[in-house]
Structure formats: C-alpha cells, structure tokens
Design a protein around this motif. Structure first.
Motif, PDB file in Angstrom:
ATOM      1  N   UNK A 511       0.862  -1.191   0.000  1.00 60.23           N
ATOM      2  CA  UNK A 511       0.000   0.000   0.000  1.00 60.23           C
ATOM      3  C   UNK A 511       0.890   1.229   0.000  1.00 60.23           C
ATOM      4  N   UNK A 512       0.748   2.085  -0.989  1.00 58.23           N
ATOM      5  CA  UNK A 512       1.437   3.379  -1.004  1.00 58.23           C
ATOM      6  C   UNK A 512       0.491   4.434  -0.455  1.00 58.23           C
ATOM      7  N   UNK A 513       0.998   5.311   0.394  1.00 55.91           N
ATOM      8  CA  UNK A 513       0.193   6.379   0.988  1.00 55.91           C
ATOM      9  C   UNK A 513       0.946   7.690   0.863  1.00 55.91           C
ATOM     10  N   UNK A 514       0.217   8.780   0.738  1.00 50.35           N
ATOM     11  CA  UNK A 514       0.833  10.095   0.559  1.00 50.35           C
ATOM     12  C   UNK A 514      -0.011  11.115   1.309  1.00 50.35           C
ATOM     13  N   UNK A 515       0.619  11.980   2.089  1.00 54.94           N
ATOM     14  CA  UNK A 515      -0.092  12.998   2.858  1.00 54.94           C
ATOM     15  C   UNK A 515      -0.716  13.998   1.896  1.00 54.94           C
ATOM     16  N   UNK A 516      -1.979  14.295   2.091  1.00 53.81           N
ATOM     17  CA  UNK A 516      -2.683  15.239   1.221  1.00 53.81           C
ATOM     18  C   UNK A 516      -2.328  16.669   1.583  1.00 53.81           C
ATOM     19  N   UNK A 517      -1.964  17.482   0.586  1.00 51.73           N
ATOM     20  CA  UNK A 517      -1.791  18.918   0.769  1.00 51.73           C
ATOM     21  C   UNK A 517      -0.683  19.313   1.723  1.00 51.73           C
ATOM     22  N   UNK A 518       0.396  18.522   1.797  1.00 50.70           N
ATOM     23  CA  UNK A 518       1.459  18.833   2.769  1.00 50.70           C
ATOM     24  C   UNK A 518       2.161  20.148   2.437  1.00 50.70           C
ATOM     25  N   UNK A 519       2.390  20.410   1.140  1.00 49.33           N
ATOM     26  CA  UNK A 519       3.078  21.658   0.761  1.00 49.33           C
ATOM     27  C   UNK A 519       2.284  22.873   1.223  1.00 49.33           C
ATOM     28  N   UNK A 520       0.976  22.793   1.102  1.00 51.04           N
ATOM     29  CA  UNK A 520       0.122  23.908   1.521  1.00 51.04           C
ATOM     30  C   UNK A 520       0.218  24.132   3.036  1.00 51.04           C
ATOM     31  N   UNK A 521       0.246  23.029   3.769  1.00 51.55           N
ATOM     32  CA  UNK A 521       0.369  23.154   5.224  1.00 51.55           C
ATOM     33  C   UNK A 521       1.719  23.785   5.578  1.00 51.55           C
ATOM     34  N   UNK A 522       2.798  23.313   4.951  1.00 51.81           N
ATOM     35  CA  UNK A 522       4.134  23.874   5.225  1.00 51.81           C
ATOM     36  C   UNK A 522       4.196  25.353   4.878  1.00 51.81           C
ATOM     37  N   UNK A 523       3.657  25.719   3.702  1.00 51.17           N
ATOM     38  CA  UNK A 523       3.746  27.111   3.241  1.00 51.17           C
ATOM     39  C   UNK A 523       2.932  28.049   4.114  1.00 51.17           C
ATOM     40  N   UNK A 524       1.769  27.609   4.549  1.00 40.56           N
ATOM     41  CA  UNK A 524       0.868  28.498   5.287  1.00 40.56           C
ATOM     42  C   UNK A 524       1.062  28.484   6.803  1.00 40.56           C
ATOM     43  N   UNK A 525       1.504  27.347   7.345  1.00 36.08           N
ATOM     44  CA  UNK A 525       1.535  27.215   8.804  1.00 36.08           C
ATOM     45  C   UNK A 525       2.905  26.802   9.352  1.00 36.08           C
ATOM     46  N   UNK A 526       3.858  26.562   8.498  1.00 41.00           N
ATOM     47  CA  UNK A 526       5.202  26.245   8.966  1.00 41.00           C
ATOM     48  C   UNK A 526       5.490  24.748   8.968  1.00 41.00           C
ATOM     49  N   UNK A 527       6.788  24.426   9.023  1.00 44.80           N
ATOM     50  CA  UNK A 527       7.196  23.035   8.910  1.00 44.80           C
ATOM     51  C   UNK A 527       6.877  22.217  10.165  1.00 44.80           C
ATOM     52  N   UNK A 528       6.759  22.885  11.335  1.00 44.85           N
ATOM     53  CA  UNK A 528       6.356  22.135  12.521  1.00 44.85           C
ATOM     54  C   UNK A 528       4.966  21.552  12.337  1.00 44.85           C
ATOM     55  N   UNK A 529       4.066  22.328  11.736  1.00 42.44           N
ATOM     56  CA  UNK A 529       2.718  21.817  11.487  1.00 42.44           C
ATOM     57  C   UNK A 529       2.750  20.778  10.376  1.00 42.44           C
ATOM     58  N   UNK A 530       3.669  20.963   9.422  1.00 43.93           N
ATOM     59  CA  UNK A 530       3.830  19.937   8.391  1.00 43.93           C
ATOM     60  C   UNK A 530       4.289  18.616   8.995  1.00 43.93           C
ATOM     61  N   UNK A 531       5.227  18.713   9.960  1.00 46.42           N
ATOM     62  CA  UNK A 531       5.671  17.493  10.646  1.00 46.42           C
ATOM     63  C   UNK A 531       4.514  16.849  11.395  1.00 46.42           C
ATOM     64  N   UNK A 623      -2.273   4.971  -6.027  1.00 50.52           N
ATOM     65  CA  UNK A 623      -2.387   5.980  -4.965  1.00 50.52           C
ATOM     66  C   UNK A 623      -2.625   7.351  -5.570  1.00 50.52           C
ATOM     67  N   UNK A 624      -1.923   7.677  -6.662  1.00 51.49           N
ATOM     68  CA  UNK A 624      -2.137   8.998  -7.277  1.00 51.49           C
ATOM     69  C   UNK A 624      -3.523   9.106  -7.891  1.00 51.49           C
ATOM     70  N   UNK A 625      -4.026   8.017  -8.436  1.00 53.08           N
ATOM     71  CA  UNK A 625      -5.415   8.044  -8.921  1.00 53.08           C
ATOM     72  C   UNK A 625      -6.371   8.337  -7.770  1.00 53.08           C
ATOM     73  N   UNK A 626      -6.105   7.673  -6.634  1.00 48.08           N
ATOM     74  CA  UNK A 626      -6.940   7.893  -5.451  1.00 48.08           C
ATOM     75  C   UNK A 626      -6.819   9.334  -4.955  1.00 48.08           C
ATOM     76  N   UNK A 627      -5.630   9.892  -5.032  1.00 47.36           N
ATOM     77  CA  UNK A 627      -5.399  11.266  -4.561  1.00 47.36           C
ATOM     78  C   UNK A 627      -6.206  12.252  -5.402  1.00 47.36           C
ATOM     79  N   UNK A 628      -6.232  12.014  -6.728  1.00 50.42           N
ATOM     80  CA  UNK A 628      -6.990  12.911  -7.634  1.00 50.42           C
ATOM     81  C   UNK A 628      -8.468  12.851  -7.290  1.00 50.42           C
ATOM     82  N   UNK A 629      -8.977  11.625  -7.060  1.00 52.46           N
ATOM     83  CA  UNK A 629     -10.398  11.487  -6.709  1.00 52.46           C
ATOM     84  C   UNK A 629     -10.708  12.209  -5.408  1.00 52.46           C
ATOM     85  N   UNK A 630      -9.860  12.022  -4.398  1.00 51.02           N
ATOM     86  CA  UNK A 630     -10.104  12.632  -3.088  1.00 51.02           C
ATOM     87  C   UNK A 630      -9.999  14.155  -3.165  1.00 51.02           C
ATOM     88  N   UNK A 631      -9.080  14.653  -4.002  1.00 56.01           N
ATOM     89  CA  UNK A 631      -8.940  16.102  -4.145  1.00 56.01           C
ATOM     90  C   UNK A 631     -10.171  16.713  -4.784  1.00 56.01           C
TER      91      UNK A 631
END
Length: 636
Positions: A511-531, A623-631
C-alpha cells in the motif's frame, strides 16, 4: 525514649588519626547509650608537598555519602573540617544543622569557623617537648625541623619552639630552623645540619615521621642517639614506639578529642551553654631518643609477627585480583556482589549492606545524566547483598532510612559506617557496614571500595552499552520523526514478511500512501505543522492496518505499508479506517488545516514470480489516482 544518634563525617580513616578520634567518640557513645553513624570519604586531600588535584567528579562522588545524612534522625554532628574535601560541603552541613537546631562540633580544624570547636593543642604539646629539652636536659643549642612554611599546624609548632627559647633567654637562630615538609625532606634537613660540622645538642622535629628519618640519617652518618645528639618528635604514632631508639614525642589527645566532642555535644543537646572552643591538652611521651628512658632490648619477633602486616597485604591483594577476575564472568547484578563475601571475612564485618540506586538497579544500566543535577540521590534504594542480616537481595527501602527497616528495631546502640559507591558521574549507591570492635584498616577498606565501584560501574555501563547498540540499530532502521521503518528497514524485512504471508495463505499487499496537501500546510503554517501532519498520518497507518504490518516512511510525505489480509474486502476496510481515523483527529484537533492521506495498493501474486519494484510502482500509480479522486471531492 528515643535513643540519641550522633553523625560523624570523616575524610580518610587511618589508624593513628581519624580512626582514633572516631574510636574515642564511639567508646563514649557506648557508655551513654548513643547510636554512632560514621559517614566516610575514602579519598584524602593530597599532601601539601604533592602537586596533585583531585578531579571534580571524584570529589562530587565522595560528597554524596554526606548528603545521605537524614537530619531527622540525627541529634548531634561531629566533623573534621580541615580534612574535608569540599569546604562547600562543610558549609552545607553546618547550615542544615543550624537551621534544624542540631548541635555540631568541629575537631582539630584551625581553618574554618562554622560551629563550636575541639582544639588539639599543638602549641602546648610542642612547648612540652621543647621545655623538656631546655629545662630537664639543660640544652641551649636546639635545631627545629618544621613541616611546611605558612601552614597553620607548622606555624603553631614553630611558635612554641620560639616561645620556650625566648622565655629562657636563648637566642632564636634562623639557621637552626628547617622545613622538612612533614616527610622525607627531613633527610635533606638532617644532612644540612651534619654538614655544618658541629651537631646541636638536640634536634626537635614537628612530627614523628621526620624524626625517624632524621635518626636514620644520623645513624647512617655514624652518630649515636642520644649519646651524640638527642632527637624528639611529635604525634606519638605507632612507629614512634617501634623504632630504635624509641622516640621521645608528644601525644596529641586524638582519642580523647572524640570523648570530649561527645561530652560537649551532650551538654549542647541538653540546652547547656558551652565554650566555643574547647582545648584538649597533649602529653609528653618520654622515649629512649632523649636518654630519659633506658634502652631496653627488643623481644625477638617471630616470623608471624615480623611479616603479619606484609602477609595481610598480600592476602588482600590476592583477594582484589580474585574479585576483579570474577567480575569478567558475571551475568547479573546478584552475581556482581557475590565476591564481597570474602571481603566480609577479611575485614571481619559484623554486618554489610550494599545499597544500590534503584534507578540503576532496576534498569541494570547507568541512568541518563541530568546535566543540571548529575549527582541527585534517589528517594529509594535496593539492598543487594546479605551479610550478618536477613534482608533479601532486591529489597527496596527509603533512602532516608539508610538501611532497610532503619535502626528503630535495634535493641542496643548501633555503630554503622557509610561509604559511597560511584562511577564517573553516577552515584551508584553506598555500603553500610558494622565494623569489627578493633575498627577498620582504612587504606585497604578504601581500596576495596574503589574496586567495588569500578566493577559495579563497569557492569552497569556495559549493560548501557548493549542497550545503546540496540538503540543505534533501531535508529539505523527507523525514521527519527515517525518511528516507522526507513528504506533500510524496508530492505531488511519486506521479502521475509511477504514469503511468510504467502506460506500462511494470506494475500500480501503493498500500500502506497501520501499525505494530502502537505506543501500547503508547510507554506501556510510552517514546517512544525507539516511534521504534525506527517506524524498523524503515520499514526493512522499503524493503527488501522493489521498488527505486524511493515510501515515505512519512504520520503518526505510518502509511505509504504506491506501487509497481509484474508481477502481484498478486508484490505479496503483498513484503508477506509485510515481515512476515518484522520477525520476523527481533524474533528478535535482545532488545527487551521485538515490532515488527510491517500492510499493506493497492489497485490503481490502468490503463484508466480514477482518484482517488488514493479508492484510498488503499480501501487504508487493507484495511490495517485486515489489522490486525484479525493482532491476532487475536497474541492481544494
């Protein structure tokens, strides 16, 4: 009625000084029905003529035994302030005693004024020796071999020499004053006296050791004592009565000072006013070296008498070698202390407790060092050795009680000695000993304590090292942020896991998994929130896939899970659980963003050759197909 308890703080424990003071105190305590608790430092201050500095860690380790003092148990305190390794510790004890209203007496300490004192009069004792030479023998030409320049005891003894000569109208001649530094330099001083070409009538020395060196040097040069020159000493050591000729000397009231200290504390405990400084006078001990005592033929020593001390040291050295060799074979803490049984027999201890820091004993390694307070004493200890009592190994007790059960159940006054065990910056614990009636052989006891501390410290440190190696291996295989396996962990475990799943008839899945919208979280709220988003996603994967699944962080926001299921329906349910777990977190987190992750999977074929890299690529595409659907559903 509660029995009175006196604490004595001792630095070093030789049989001619500290031990005699403690013996005087102990004998008086027995008469009065008091308990005596001796807190013992095995390390001494270096001699003034030695350019040695005791490392700070050793001083700190030694001081811990003094911090064991439970002032709630103590009614009076005796210290030997001048010899104490740490003046700060002396001040700490004095301050605590004053705060609690506990009487305290300092014996033979010209350096510090922290409490009432007992002074062993050096001046009067030295005066007695010099008066004997001047008044009884009629000498006017007397050389004086003193200790160190600018040393309080040396200054007192020199002042006594000058005082008596001045009183009798004998001029003070500076060339007759020498400095033997209380030891072998007396040989040089004596040679300088001989080199003048005319011997004095007498040579008075500021201690017995220098006097014996002086006599040996004179005899080697062909001079007779006392016929050609009289020699006197100071201290009345054991050697002064055994050398040839026996030495005329002054006996400082060392033993008596312990008795006087207990009597003074007793008056203070009873609320009586006492003089601040009590002087204990010394006495003249006449010997053959001044001619007042006729030479007596010595009884011929038997072999056993002649070599008793040497043989005892040999026996002790063999025991230490045995103890150290046994250490290499130990497997646990119980075995660590077993060789101490022979030490109990050698020292003739009536009782011995080995009390170990509970944190170290239970963890079986050295505890993490608190840099702000690395020498903190724990509230609880563990008794790890049984001799002369029935306390089982592993028995826990409160440190404030000093021994398991404390002293309340003792029928008679007790006499315990406490000594520290430490290794580097670790307080390992302490030993509690009931010594034999004749006292302890201090130098051997100190060496024994060092051997125990080093062996115990090495044992616990080796355990710590083994644990550290295990931790390093974990770090090598795991991601430090999430605790999941890293790629090295994946390479180590993936194939064995899949082969085991196939052999058990299960469906192995990547199973491959990928955090949704991590770049947005890092850019808007900082890397601590990204972590935080990464950690929460990894936690959901661990919780929702079957126990034993291999969860791997393969990149910044990317994960791989290798798991096994009975069917594909169960697999899809686990993925839904991951999504639901994160939705529950978002509902209560009060974060300004939502944490989510997308999962795609690929099944490992059971009955044909497979390429894990290709299967992982397929799972990644899914996983990327699933990510597109969820987005699209989220509309972000």
């Amino acid at each position: 009625m509660k029995r009175k308890t006196i604490a004595v703080c001792v630095t070093g424990y030789d049989d001619q000084n500290e031990m005699m003071k403690v013996k005087g105190a102990l004998d008086r305590c027995k008469e009065l029905g008091y308990n005596l608790l001796t807190f013992f430092n095995s390390q001494r201050k270096p001699e003034l003529n030695l350019d040695l500095v005791i490392p700070e860690d050793i001083i700190n380790g030694e001081m811990q035994v003094l911090r064991l003092i439970n002032y709630d148990l103590i009614d009076g305190i005796i210290v030997f302030g001048e010899s104490m390794l740490s003046p700060d510790m002396l001040g700490e004890i004095a301050a605590e005693a004053k705060k609690r209203g506990i009487p305290m007496v300092d014996i033979d300490d010209p350096m510090f004024d922290v409490c009432e004192k007992i002074t062993l009069s050096n001046e009067n004792a030295m005066e007695g020796v010099i008066r004997h030479l001047v008044e009884d023998h009629g000498f006017t030409k007397i050389d004086f071999i003193n200790g160190f320049k600018n040393n309080p005891q040396s200054d007192e003894r020199l002042a006594a020499y000058k005082k008596v000569l001045t009183e009798h109208g004998i001029p003070i001649e500076e060339h007759r004053i020498h400095y033997g530094e209380f030891w072998r330099r007396a040989i040089v001083c004596t040679k300088n006296i001989i080199a003048r070409g005319e011997l004095p009538e007498a040579i008075a020395c500021a201690n017995d050791t220098m006097a014996i060196y002086c006599m040996d040097t004179l005899k080697e040069a062909g001079y007779r004592i006392p016929e050609d020159v009289v020699v006197t000493g100071f201290d009345a050591t054991l050697d002064s009565a055994q050398c040839k000729p026996t030495l005329t000397t002054a006996r400082r009231a060392i033993y008596e000072s312990g008795i006087v200290a207990i009597d003074k504390l007793t008056r203070m405990m009873n609320g009586e006013k006492v003089e601040y400084d009590t002087s204990v006078e010394s006495v003249l001990v006449k010997g053959e070296s001044c001619g007042c005592v006729p030479f007596m033929p010595r009884k011929e020593e038997t072999y056993e008498e002649k070599y008793e001390v040497i043989n005892r040291f040999k026996q002790f050295n063999r025991y230490i070698l045995y103890m150290n060799s046994e250490f290499s074979n130990i497997k646990n803490a119980e075995e660590l202390y077993e060789p101490m049984t022979e030490g109990c027999r050698l020292f003739q201890f009536k009782k011995l407790y080995v009390c170990i820091n509970i944190d170290i004993q239970h963890k079986q390694d050295l505890v993490d060092i608190d840099e702000k307070n690395p020498w903190q004493i724990p509230d609880r200890m563990v008794s790890m050795f049984k001799h002369g009592h029935d306390i089982e190994d592993g028995t826990e007790f409160d440190t404030k009680d000093l021994i398991p059960g404390g002293f309340d159940d003792e029928d008679a006054p007790v006499n315990y000695l406490f000594a520290p065990l430490y290794f580097k910056k670790n307080f390992l614990g302490y030993v509690a000993v009931v010594p034999p009636e004749g006292g302890l052989e201090g130098e051997m006891f100190s060496a024994w304590l060092v051997a125990i501390s080093n062996n115990a410290g090495s044992f616990y440190m080796n355990n710590e090292l083994s644990e550290a190696i295990g931790e390093l291996q974990k770090l090598y295989l795991r991601d430090p942020l999430t605790g999941l396996y890293n790629r090295r962990g994946l390479n180590k475990f993936e194939k064995p896991y899949i082969e085991k799943a196939i052999s058990e008839g299960k469906i192995p899945v990547l199973i491959c998994a990928d955090v949704d919208g991590l770049k947005k979280v890092n850019d808007n709220f900082g890397h601590e929130e990204g972590d935080n988003a990464i950690i929460r996603s990894s936690s959901a994967l661990i919780r929702c896939f079957p126990v034993g699944s291999i969860c791997v962080r393969t990149g910044g926001d990317e994960f791989l899970v290798i798991s096994a299921f009975d069917d594909e329906k169960e697999l899809k349910a686990s993925i839904k659980d991951v999504y639901h777990n994160l939705e529950e977190y978002n509902a209560i987190s009060n974060k300004p963003y939502k944490v989510g992750c997308s999962c795609g999977y690929a099944i490992v074929p059971k009955d044909e050759e497979y390429d894990l890299d290709e299967i992982q690529k397929l799972a990644d595409r899914n996983m990327y197909d699933e990510k597109i659907k969820r987005k699209a559903v989220r509309k972000d």
